[in-house]
Design an enzyme around this catalytic site. Structure first.
Site, PDB file in Angstrom:
ATOM      1  N   HIS A 114     -28.147-123.226 -70.420  1.00  0.00           N
ATOM      2  CA  HIS A 114     -29.028-123.799 -69.403  1.00  0.00           C
ATOM      3  C   HIS A 114     -28.380-123.590 -68.040  1.00  0.00           C
ATOM      4  O   HIS A 114     -27.163-123.598 -67.925  1.00  0.00           O
ATOM      5  CB  HIS A 114     -29.199-125.314 -69.645  1.00  0.00           C
ATOM      6  CG  HIS A 114     -29.805-126.030 -68.476  1.00  0.00           C
ATOM      7  ND1 HIS A 114     -31.164-126.091 -68.268  1.00  0.00           N
ATOM      8  CD2 HIS A 114     -29.235-126.681 -67.428  1.00  0.00           C
ATOM      9  CE1 HIS A 114     -31.401-126.764 -67.148  1.00  0.00           C
ATOM     10  NE2 HIS A 114     -30.245-127.135 -66.624  1.00  0.00           N
TER      11      HIS A 114
ATOM     12  N   TYR B  13     -34.005-133.688 -69.840  1.00  0.00           N
ATOM     13  CA  TYR B  13     -35.179-132.809 -69.875  1.00  0.00           C
ATOM     14  C   TYR B  13     -36.475-133.567 -69.605  1.00  0.00           C
ATOM     15  O   TYR B  13     -37.563-133.103 -69.988  1.00  0.00           O
ATOM     16  CB  TYR B  13     -35.252-132.093 -71.224  1.00  0.00           C
ATOM     17  CG  TYR B  13     -34.321-130.908 -71.325  1.00  0.00           C
ATOM     18  CD1 TYR B  13     -34.458-129.811 -70.471  1.00  0.00           C
ATOM     19  CD2 TYR B  13     -33.305-130.861 -72.281  1.00  0.00           C
ATOM     20  CE1 TYR B  13     -33.616-128.706 -70.564  1.00  0.00           C
ATOM     21  CE2 TYR B  13     -32.454-129.762 -72.379  1.00  0.00           C
ATOM     22  CZ  TYR B  13     -32.629-128.688 -71.515  1.00  0.00           C
ATOM     23  OH  TYR B  13     -31.805-127.594 -71.602  1.00  0.00           O
TER      24      TYR B  13
ATOM     25  N   GLU C  27     -28.095-132.739 -61.803  1.00  0.00           N
ATOM     26  CA  GLU C  27     -27.565-132.406 -63.130  1.00  0.00           C
ATOM     27  C   GLU C  27     -26.034-132.447 -63.139  1.00  0.00           C
ATOM     28  O   GLU C  27     -25.425-132.838 -64.145  1.00  0.00           O
ATOM     29  CB  GLU C  27     -28.096-131.032 -63.560  1.00  0.00           C
ATOM     30  CG  GLU C  27     -29.608-131.056 -63.755  1.00  0.00           C
ATOM     31  CD  GLU C  27     -30.199-129.706 -64.151  1.00  0.00           C
ATOM     32  OE1 GLU C  27     -29.455-128.712 -64.279  1.00  0.00           O
ATOM     33  OE2 GLU C  27     -31.428-129.666 -64.360  1.00  0.00           O
TER      34      GLU C  27
ATOM     35  N   ASN D 261     -31.622-120.726 -76.652  1.00  0.00           N
ATOM     36  CA  ASN D 261     -31.365-119.650 -75.689  1.00  0.00           C
ATOM     37  C   ASN D 261     -29.993-119.724 -75.026  1.00  0.00           C
ATOM     38  O   ASN D 261     -29.795-119.270 -73.911  1.00  0.00           O
ATOM     39  CB  ASN D 261     -32.499-119.571 -74.656  1.00  0.00           C
ATOM     40  CG  ASN D 261     -32.596-120.810 -73.796  1.00  0.00           C
ATOM     41  OD1 ASN D 261     -31.905-121.795 -74.027  1.00  0.00           O
ATOM     42  ND2 ASN D 261     -33.465-120.763 -72.797  1.00  0.00           N
TER      43      ASN D 261
ATOM     44  N   LYS E 196     -25.308-124.212 -74.837  1.00  0.00           N
ATOM     45  CA  LYS E 196     -26.140-125.018 -75.734  1.00  0.00           C
ATOM     46  C   LYS E 196     -25.599-125.000 -77.164  1.00  0.00           C
ATOM     47  O   LYS E 196     -24.758-124.166 -77.518  1.00  0.00           O
ATOM     48  CB  LYS E 196     -27.578-124.498 -75.680  1.00  0.00           C
ATOM     49  CG  LYS E 196     -28.242-124.706 -74.309  1.00  0.00           C
ATOM     50  CD  LYS E 196     -29.707-124.348 -74.365  1.00  0.00           C
ATOM     51  CE  LYS E 196     -30.361-124.561 -73.001  1.00  0.00           C
ATOM     52  NZ  LYS E 196     -31.819-124.320 -73.077  1.00  0.00           N
TER      53      LYS E 196
HETATM   54  P1  CMP Z   1     -33.645-124.502 -70.160  1.00  0.00           P
HETATM   55  O1  CMP Z   1     -33.302-123.533 -69.079  1.00  0.00           O
HETATM   56  O2  CMP Z   1     -32.564-125.375 -70.661  1.00  0.00           O
HETATM   57  O3  CMP Z   1     -34.866-125.407 -69.689  1.00  0.00           O
HETATM   58  C1  CMP Z   1     -35.796-125.962 -70.562  1.00  0.00           C
HETATM   59  C2  CMP Z   1     -35.640-125.473 -71.964  1.00  0.00           C
HETATM   60  O4  CMP Z   1     -36.777-125.645 -72.773  1.00  0.00           O
HETATM   61  C3  CMP Z   1     -35.429-123.974 -71.957  1.00  0.00           C
HETATM   62  O5  CMP Z   1     -34.187-123.653 -71.421  1.00  0.00           O
HETATM   63  C4  CMP Z   1     -35.649-123.646 -73.411  1.00  0.00           C
HETATM   64  O6  CMP Z   1     -34.520-123.962 -74.221  1.00  0.00           O
HETATM   65  C5  CMP Z   1     -36.773-124.616 -73.744  1.00  0.00           C
HETATM   66  N1  CMP Z   1     -38.069-123.944 -73.666  1.00  0.00           N
HETATM   67  C6  CMP Z   1     -38.710-123.501 -72.583  1.00  0.00           C
HETATM   68  N2  CMP Z   1     -39.904-122.971 -72.908  1.00  0.00           N
HETATM   69  C7  CMP Z   1     -40.010-123.089 -74.238  1.00  0.00           C
HETATM   70  C8  CMP Z   1     -41.021-122.732 -75.168  1.00  0.00           C
HETATM   71  N3  CMP Z   1     -42.152-122.142 -74.780  1.00  0.00           N
HETATM   72  N4  CMP Z   1     -40.791-123.000 -76.466  1.00  0.00           N
HETATM   73  C9  CMP Z   1     -39.653-123.612 -76.845  1.00  0.00           C
HETATM   74  N5  CMP Z   1     -38.666-123.975 -75.999  1.00  0.00           N
HETATM   75  C10 CMP Z   1     -38.843-123.721 -74.722  1.00  0.00           C
END
Ligand code: CMP
Length: 139
Positions: free
Chosen positions: A117, A51, A128, A114, A11
């Protein structure tokens, strides 16, 4: 080949921090082979489509902003039990809850920023993977 491929995205937080090489090395050390890779900046439309399942969540707008904020790196990865093994390798969504030594424990900043993904099912891995690599050469 069901179960052998999955899709990851390094990311924008991790890519901008210069962590792409370390994250790829971590994935390779877990037995993943790179099948296809690209560096790109997602358009708003691409991020919203990717998303779409989170479209009604309160964090959707912020997630789209973040995912379009800079370059990212989609990766098509191959390994036995690829989806489950990658999810174990990257750790929980929230780095505060991610197990020691996982990619998110090592490199993620927050639940949103984070680092990486990973597809959550074989069906989504196919969807995907095609989203980023349909028609591309694959090793
Ligand atoms: P990802 O695995 O890419 O899938 C969805 C993404 O949404 C997740 O990683 C995070 O980056 C984001 N995400 C999920 N939950 C939250 C949350 N509670 N607050 C902010 N971002 C979130």
């Amino acid at each position: 080949m069901a179960g052998h491929h999955t899709l990851a995205i390094i990311k924008p937080d991790a890519f901008a921090a210069g962590l792409a090489g370390r994250i790829i090395a971590h994935l390779e050390s877990e037995g993943f082979k790179l099948v296809a890779a690209r560096v790109m900046r997602l358009t708003r439309a691409q991020a919203e489509t990717f998303y779409a399942v989170h479209g009604e969540r309160p964090f959707f707008g912020s997630l789209v902003e973040f995912m379009t904020s800079g370059s990212c790196m989609p990766l098509l990865l191959e390994r036995d039990d690829a989806v489950a093994h990658l999810r174990g390798t990257i750790g929980a969504t929230d780095p505060a809850e991610a197990a020691d030594g996982t990619v998110r424990a090592l490199y993620a900043e927050s639940k949103e920023r984070n680092a990486i993904h990973a597809s959550d099912s074989d069906d989504n891995a196919r969807i995907e993977g095609d989203f980023f690599f349909a028609g591309c050469d694959r090793a």
